[in-house]
Design an enzyme around this catalytic site. Structure first.
Site, PDB file in Angstrom:
ATOM      1  N   ASN A  56       0.941  -1.023   0.238  1.00  0.00           N
ATOM      2  CA  ASN A  56       0.118   0.004   0.073  1.00  0.00           C
ATOM      3  C   ASN A  56       0.835   1.140  -0.044  1.00  0.00           C
ATOM      4  OD1 ASN A  56      -1.522   2.060   0.618  1.00  0.00           O
ATOM      5  ND2 ASN A  56      -2.052   1.507   2.597  1.00  0.00           N
ATOM      6  N   LYS A 109       0.193   4.245  -0.190  1.00  0.00           N
ATOM      7  CA  LYS A 109      -0.499   5.434   0.308  1.00  0.00           C
ATOM      8  C   LYS A 109      -0.137   6.739  -0.431  1.00  0.00           C
ATOM      9  CE  LYS A 109       0.235   3.290   4.786  1.00  0.00           C
ATOM     10  NZ  LYS A 109       0.310   3.525   6.242  1.00  0.00           N
ATOM     11  N   HIS A 118      -9.014   1.412   5.577  1.00  0.00           N
ATOM     12  CA  HIS A 118      -7.874   1.721   6.292  1.00  0.00           C
ATOM     13  C   HIS A 118      -7.835   2.623   7.474  1.00  0.00           C
ATOM     14  CE1 HIS A 118      -3.549   2.845   6.449  1.00  0.00           C
ATOM     15  NE2 HIS A 118      -3.338   1.543   6.095  1.00  0.00           N
ATOM     16  N   GLU A 133      -6.344   5.031   8.330  1.00  0.00           N
ATOM     17  CA  GLU A 133      -6.138   6.430   7.896  1.00  0.00           C
ATOM     18  C   GLU A 133      -7.326   6.822   7.507  1.00  0.00           C
ATOM     19  OE1 GLU A 133      -2.439   5.680   5.558  1.00  0.00           O
ATOM     20  OE2 GLU A 133      -1.507   5.198   7.375  1.00  0.00           O
ATOM     21  N   GLU A 151      -4.638  -4.750  11.174  1.00  0.00           N
ATOM     22  CA  GLU A 151      -3.595  -3.929  11.378  1.00  0.00           C
ATOM     23  C   GLU A 151      -3.622  -3.026  12.705  1.00  0.00           C
ATOM     24  OE1 GLU A 151      -2.053  -2.793   7.386  1.00  0.00           O
ATOM     25  OE2 GLU A 151      -3.561  -1.462   7.606  1.00  0.00           O
ATOM     26  N   GLY A 185       3.312   2.630  10.483  1.00  0.00           N
ATOM     27  CA  GLY A 185       4.238   3.412  10.254  1.00  0.00           C
ATOM     28  C   GLY A 185       4.944   4.068  11.487  1.00  0.00           C
ATOM     29  N   SER A 238       4.240  -2.006  10.188  1.00  0.00           N
ATOM     30  CA  SER A 238       5.571  -1.961   9.943  1.00  0.00           C
ATOM     31  C   SER A 238       6.412  -3.439   9.825  1.00  0.00           C
ATOM     32  CB  SER A 238       6.049  -1.648  11.581  1.00  0.00           C
ATOM     33  OG  SER A 238       5.877  -0.355  11.904  1.00  0.00           O
TER      34      SER A 238
HETATM   35  P1  PGA Z   1       3.510   0.327   7.526  1.00  0.00           P
HETATM   36  O1  PGA Z   1       1.755   0.648   6.993  1.00  0.00           O
HETATM   37  O2  PGA Z   1       3.869  -0.770   6.855  1.00  0.00           O
HETATM   38  O3  PGA Z   1       4.298   1.546   7.017  1.00  0.00           O
HETATM   39  O4  PGA Z   1       3.268   0.405   8.963  1.00  0.00           O
HETATM   40  C1  PGA Z   1       1.075  -0.324   7.002  1.00  0.00           C
HETATM   41  C2  PGA Z   1      -0.163   0.149   6.375  1.00  0.00           C
HETATM   42  O5  PGA Z   1      -0.954   1.263   6.551  1.00  0.00           O
HETATM   43  O6  PGA Z   1      -1.034  -0.837   5.784  1.00  0.00           O
END
Ligand code: PGA
Length: 257
Positions: A10, A12, A100, A102, A172, A178, A218
């Site tokens: 992903n 983003k 997601h 976010e 998640e 992140g 992560s």
């Molecule tokens: P990340 O993001 O691997 O940067 O932690 C995962 C995600 O948001 O799907």
């Protein structure tokens, strides 16, 4: 029963369409038949790069799939700034990320909206990746399981059990996204197992056997193999590390680590 792992990057809000083409070319350079046999590999770029990547996949007959990060639930209409599932289906998009964290926490999407998106994606012959997971605060308050149960139940509400092959759920934990903090493999496994129990409640145990549950938060080359060894984890939704060709390719080659 063996579920084929799904490794999805992903991106983003990163990479313009030219950078996107370059990144995909660099990733596939590192991959071979063994990697594609082992896992389904998908890139999820921003909307503006979908057409370019679709053309690249078609033209070079690449064995990777295409995903989108979001969509509206209506087919068309006066929704300035939105993209419909019908438009994505026309671009040969295979997966659409729904809910997601976010989208939920930065853009205020609620469970009902996420559910409408899941159903719209399925109605257009694509596959939703329904994201579920608790925030740091919710975890501190001992609410992680309640939150995941709610996300799964409401997210899959009204979804027919016969579409189970097409559904993916990504656990998640928001505190791991992140941040560089990963759930320990055994914690991630336990929560993915709990997620599967909730899928069984929503769609029945046959569906729960088939539906892939990814872990996200992560994931990187250094922890992917251990995560993927867990029995309840059927893949990874990768953010930051999917923006670097070497790292994402290493993740896709986890079975060699
Ligand atoms: P990340 O993001 O691997 O940067 O932690 C995962 C995600 O948001 O799907």
């Amino acid at each position: 029963m063996a579920r084929r792992p799904l490794l999805a990057g992903n991106w983003k809000m990163h990479k313009d369409h030219l950078e996107a083409i370059q990144l995909v070319q660099q990733v596939v350079y590192h991959l071979d038949e063994q990697d594609y046999d082992r896992s389904e590999i998908v890139v999820i770029p921003p909307f503006t790069a979908l057409r370019s990547i679709q053309t690249l996949i078609d033209g070079d007959r690449l064995q990777i799939g295409l995903g989108a990060q979001n969509c509206h639930y209506e087919d068309a209409g006066a929704f300035t700034g939105e993209v419909s599932p019908a438009m994505l289906a026309k671009l040969a998009v295979r997966y659409v990320v729904c809910g997601h964290s976010e989208r939920r926490h930065v853009f205020g999407e609620d469970d009902e909206t996420v559910n409408r998106k899941v159903r719209a994606v399925l109605a257009h012959g694509m596959r939703p990746i329904l994201c579920v997971g608790e925030t740091d605060d919710e975890r501190e308050q001992g609410l992680a399981r309640d939150v995941v149960a709610r996300h799964v139940q409401l997210g899959l509400d009204g979804v027919a059990g016969d579409r189970m092959d097409d559904i993916v759920v990504a656990y998640e934990p928001v505190w791991a996204i992140g941040t560089g903090k990963t759930a320990t493999p055994s914690d991630a496994n336990e929560m993915c197992g709990f997620t599967r129990d909730q899928i069984a409640k929503a769609l029945g145990s046959d569906a729960a056997e088939v539906i892939r549950v990814q872990y996200g938060g992560s994931v990187k080359p250094g922890n992917v193999a251990e995560l993927m060894r867990q029995t309840e984890i059927d893949g990874a939704l990768v953010g930051g590390a999917s923006l670097r060709a070497d790292d994402f390719a290493a993740i896709c080659r986890y079975h060699r680590l």
